[in-house]
Structures are given as C-alpha cells and as structure tokens.
Design an enzyme around this catalytic site. Structure first.
Site, mmCIF file in Angstrom:
data_model
loop_
_atom_site.group_PDB
_atom_site.id
_atom_site.type_symbol
_atom_site.label_atom_id
_atom_site.label_comp_id
_atom_site.label_asym_id
_atom_site.label_seq_id
_atom_site.Cartn_x
_atom_site.Cartn_y
_atom_site.Cartn_z
ATOM 1 N N CYS A 89 -3.610 15.024 -9.810
ATOM 2 C CA CYS A 89 -2.901 15.028 -11.248
ATOM 3 C C CYS A 89 -2.478 13.820 -11.426
ATOM 4 C CB CYS A 89 -1.711 16.236 -11.305
ATOM 5 S SG CYS A 89 -1.775 16.762 -13.040
ATOM 6 N N GLU A 90 -3.347 12.849 -11.603
ATOM 7 C CA GLU A 90 -2.918 11.410 -11.944
ATOM 8 C C GLU A 90 -4.252 10.893 -12.622
ATOM 9 O OE1 GLU A 90 -0.607 9.093 -11.156
ATOM 10 O OE2 GLU A 90 0.732 10.608 -9.985
ATOM 11 N N TYR B 110 -9.632 1.955 6.231
ATOM 12 C CA TYR B 110 -8.487 2.182 5.192
ATOM 13 C C TYR B 110 -8.814 3.046 4.554
ATOM 14 C CZ TYR B 110 -7.613 -2.595 6.846
ATOM 15 O OH TYR B 110 -7.465 -3.772 7.547
ATOM 16 N N GLY C 278 -10.478 -10.201 8.208
ATOM 17 C CA GLY C 278 -10.807 -10.502 6.682
ATOM 18 C C GLY C 278 -12.416 -10.623 6.501
ATOM 19 N N GLU D 273 -9.650 -11.265 14.653
ATOM 20 C CA GLU D 273 -9.245 -9.956 14.138
ATOM 21 C C GLU D 273 -9.964 -9.052 13.180
ATOM 22 O OE1 GLU D 273 -5.038 -10.713 13.140
ATOM 23 O OE2 GLU D 273 -4.522 -11.099 15.236
ATOM 24 N N PRO D 274 -10.994 -8.784 13.538
ATOM 25 C CA PRO D 274 -11.488 -7.957 12.439
ATOM 26 C C PRO D 274 -11.159 -6.640 12.536
ATOM 27 C CG PRO D 274 -13.089 -8.236 14.282
ATOM 28 C CD PRO D 274 -11.809 -9.244 14.718
ATOM 29 N N GLY D 275 -10.969 -6.181 11.153
ATOM 30 C CA GLY D 275 -10.585 -4.691 11.092
ATOM 31 C C GLY D 275 -11.751 -3.931 10.531
ATOM 32 N N ARG D 276 -11.798 -4.110 9.126
ATOM 33 C CA ARG D 276 -12.910 -3.503 8.334
ATOM 34 C C ARG D 276 -14.388 -3.472 8.899
ATOM 35 N NH1 ARG D 276 -11.527 -3.531 3.166
ATOM 36 N NH2 ARG D 276 -9.801 -4.994 3.660
ATOM 37 N N ARG E 231 -8.392 3.627 -1.699
ATOM 38 C CA ARG E 231 -8.613 2.235 -2.050
ATOM 39 C C ARG E 231 -9.190 2.237 -3.534
ATOM 40 N NH1 ARG E 231 -12.473 -0.430 -0.371
ATOM 41 N NH2 ARG E 231 -11.358 -2.433 -0.151
HETATM 42 C C1 LIG Z 1 -5.016 -6.246 8.127
HETATM 43 C C2 LIG Z 1 -5.154 -7.185 9.257
HETATM 44 C C3 LIG Z 1 -6.275 -7.594 9.815
HETATM 45 C C4 LIG Z 1 -7.740 -6.924 9.259
HETATM 46 O O1 LIG Z 1 -8.205 -7.165 8.241
HETATM 47 P P1 LIG Z 1 -9.430 -6.788 7.856
HETATM 48 O O2 LIG Z 1 -9.743 -7.293 6.287
HETATM 49 O O3 LIG Z 1 -9.715 -5.338 7.958
HETATM 50 O O4 LIG Z 1 -10.442 -7.601 8.541
HETATM 51 C C5 LIG Z 1 -6.103 -8.558 10.689
HETATM 52 N N1 LIG Z 1 -5.065 -9.255 11.069
HETATM 53 C C6 LIG Z 1 -3.885 -8.954 10.450
HETATM 54 C C7 LIG Z 1 -2.718 -9.303 11.031
HETATM 55 C C8 LIG Z 1 -3.923 -7.731 9.557
HETATM 56 O O5 LIG Z 1 -2.762 -7.467 9.042
#
Ligand SMILES: *Cc1c(COP(=O)(O)O)cnc(C)c1O
Length: 409
Positions: free
Chosen positions: A335-336, A363, A231, A266-269, A305
C-alpha cells in the site's frame, strides 16, 4: 563457455515454472553455476589480484560457500555478515570486516572474533573507530579506509567515494597510517567509490585507483594489499552492453602504477546479479483508462531497488502461447504508490501468469523487509540439475514471532 552476461531470455522457462510450482511465489532463484562463472571471469581479469566478494549483495549461505570454495575472500559490512561468512565455512584469513560507523556491539563482536582468529582483517574508516578498536585491546590486522574524494555510481545513493561518511580524508591518511602502525599490524588501504563502474565511468575509477597508488607509494609502511573497492556494473537493461572487464582491469593496473602490495577488488553485484531471478505471479489485471495495471505478488518489500533507486529490472513473461504485446504497469501488493516495477511491453498478461524479474541476484533478498506485514520470500538455489531451499519462505506466524505480551514495570 562463460558469456559476460546472462540475460533473462537465457533462463530455462520450464525449469523456472517448475520451481515456482514447487516452492510458490514470490521466489528468488539463484544459480550457483552462474555465480562460479562470474567469479571465474573476475579472477581471470585480475590474475595477480585478490577478489573479495562484498557479501551485502547476497548473503545466502550457499552463495557465500560457493564463492569461498572458488577462492574469493569475503568483504563484510557488519557483525552479522562476518557471522554469516564464518558459518558458511569461509576461512577467517579471507574475511575482512569493514566498519562503517560501527555500533558498539559490532566492534565487540569483531574484536572477539579476531581474538580467536587473528587472521581476520578489520577495516576502519575513522580515527574514532581506530581508537575504539585500541580501547578494546585489538592489536591485529588493520586496514585503513580512505576517502579518495572521487565518486562513481548509477544513483547518488550508491556513490560513496566522495561522501565524507566513508573513510578518512586521503590527505590525513599517511599520518594516520603511521600512528596506527604503532598500535596495530597495518596491512592495507581501502577505498570504495560506489556502485556503477561502466564504460563511461572509467575516468572516476581511474582517478580513485591512481590516488590509492600514490598513497601506497607515499607511506613507508609495508602494505600487504591496496583494495580499490567494488562497483563493477551489470547491464540492467536488455540492450545495454556488459562491462568490458578486461578494459576495466587494464585501466585499474595502469592507474595503480608500481606498488609492492597486492591489488584487491571487491565486486558485489557483478558476481551475483545475473545469477538470480525473482519469480512472481500475476494476481490482478486491471484496465484503468489508457493504462493497464498488472498486479503481481512481489513488491517493494520483495525487491526494493526500483522503489529506492528508481532502478530498472527487466521482466520476462513465462506464459505460454501466442499473445498480443501490450504495455502494462507492473505493480506490487504494498500500500504505497512507490510500489511499482515500471512500465513494460509484455504478452497480454492474464491472472496466474508467471513473470521472471531479471538481475535479482544482487541486493534483492538482502533488502527485503516485512513492511505491510508481508512475510519475506524464499530463496531456492540451483546447481546443475539439483535445486534446494537456501532460505525458507516466511509464514504469517513469522510476522508476529517477535511479539511479546508486554509485562509492564
Ligand atoms: C557495497 C560495497 C561493495 C560492492 O559494491 P557492488 O556495487 O555490489 O560491487 C564493495 N565494497 C564495499 C566497501 C561496499 O560497501
């Protein structure tokens, strides 16, 4: 030099234009060097911690491989993501599968992988899931996902921490951990609050981490890690400040308190968003009363998004020459009525202009669909001077590829 954010203006326009000419549009471009930089900053902020990349943000094979080579673990939300992580060469001991209301086939798959690779960790977020794992003969590394009762997020749809869908209620956790310990190798506890840790949101993050720290101290089990989720926010608007990662790391350590276990994040974005842009071409310029509608070849099926979250993504025109700035509504080919990027001040757009959509590395491709029977775009990766196709563009033939002549029975 490793700046906290890469803005749209920092991308080399000539290079992007060259890639669009070679590979066509709409086109995702992902810079692996920038992915490495983002990982390096995150790893430096949590030197004793473990960084698990949340694969769902971007599963391009080279992105998974790059992060794995850099030292990241891989957090997977489905059997498909585990399959991808292993195919990209990620070590099973660094792969964590977090089951969210897992379909039978996902559990079957995860348990079969764990049979071959006992180093794999499976995270369960319901007592039910724990039972289903035991029924399948799984007795390996188990992590318990906890619902800490606090959430954070830039939109209610990405706030998970207080949503009963995710994890077991934290009050139930000590008991469940003891019970799980009889059947599995319990290695960790996990919580993820949602997406959007920002300067203002640190209070919620602190609260979550502090509850996890308390839980780790309360259980008698010898935990290997306490995973506080992802997050970590990125600035989607040009004027927005980047996250103060040092401050977040400090707050995280303070809130966690003394625990024996390793801290995991757990960084994603954060690792992939600003390493990617979406290139799209203007195909329609339509004055409509007061409004100027600019149609482009990417839409909500390319980058969902804005339509799903009302998210803002910056847009930069790569057109050359002086032009007057005008306000334009940038829309896609679907078409939305929800298929709109938003209102932008742009150098007066002309048909054929190339636009770059920022922060598209997270994403973006992952949420692309074939709705309206649109082939999905390609992903091109760049690494230093080199570039190559990671995922080819779908063709019209791909749109009908799964169809069969129905044999009635
Ligand atoms: C989606 C997710 C993340 C990553 O979230 P980001 O906002 O991209 O950092 C980490 N852990 C879990 C379990 C998730 O579902």
């Amino acid at each position: 030099m490793n700046p906290p954010v890469r803005r749209l203006a920092d991308w080399d326009a000539a290079r992007l234009a060259g890639l669009a000419d070679t590979h066509g549009t709409p086109l995702y471009v992902q810079d692996l060097d920038r992915v490495r930089e983002n990982y390096a900053r995150m790893a430096a902020a949590f030197p004793e911690g473990r960084v698990m990349y949340a694969a769902k943000a971007n599963t391009a094979k080279t992105v998974l491989g790059t992060l794995s080579d850099a030292g990241a673990g891989i957090e997977c939300a489905s059997a498909g993501e585990v399959e991808r992580a292993l195919a990209a060469g990620c070590l099973p001991e660094r792969v964590q599968y977090t089951a969210v209301n897992p379909p039978e086939a996902d559990l079957d798959y995860a348990v079969s992988i764990a049979d071959d690779h006992p180093e794999l960790t499976i995270t369960a977020g319901a007592e039910d899931t724990i039972d289903r794992l035991a029924e399948r003969g799984f007795s390996g590394r188990l992590c318990l996902r906890v619902n800490p009762g606090v959430g954070a997020g830039h939109h209610e749809k990405v706030s998970t921490g207080a949503n009963a869908k995710f994890g077991v209620p934290i009050e139930r956790a000590p008991d469940l951990l003891d019970k799980a310990d009889e059947r599995f190798d319990v290695v960790g506890i996990h919580a993820h609050a949602g997406s959007g840790i920002s300067g203002e949101d640190l209070a919620a993050h602190r609260e979550l981490v502090s509850r996890m720290g308390e839980l780790a101290r309360r259980t008698d089990l010898d935990l290997e890690f306490v995973d506080v989720g992802g997050g970590f926010g990125v600035p989607y608007r040009e004027g927005e400040e980047p996250l103060d990662l040092q401050a977040v790391a400090r707050a995280t350590r303070e809130a966690l308190g003394e625990v024996e276990a390793t801290l995991a994040v757990e960084p994603g974005r954060y690792l992939v968003a600003d390493a990617g842009v979406l290139l799209t071409r203007v195909n329609t310029v339509k004055p409509a009363g007061e409004e100027l509608v600019v149609g482009v070849d990417a839409g909500m099926t390319t980058l969902a998004r804005p339509a799903i979250y009302g998210a803002h993504h910056g847009i930069r025109s790569l057109a050359e020459g002086e032009r007057e700035t005008v306000e334009a509504t940038v829309t896609g080919p679907i078409c939305e009525s929800g298929d709109v990027f938003g209102e932008y001040d742009l150098p007066a757009p002309e048909r054929g202009d190339l636009l770059a959509v920022g922060n598209a590395g997270a994403y973006g491709y992952e949420m692309a669909s074939q709705y309206n029977s649109r082939p999905r775009p390609a992903t091109v990766v760049v690494d230093g001077e080199n570039s190559g196709v990671d995922r080819r563009r779908e063709t019209l033939a791909d749109v009908t590829r799964l169809e069969r002549e129905v044999t009635w029975s």
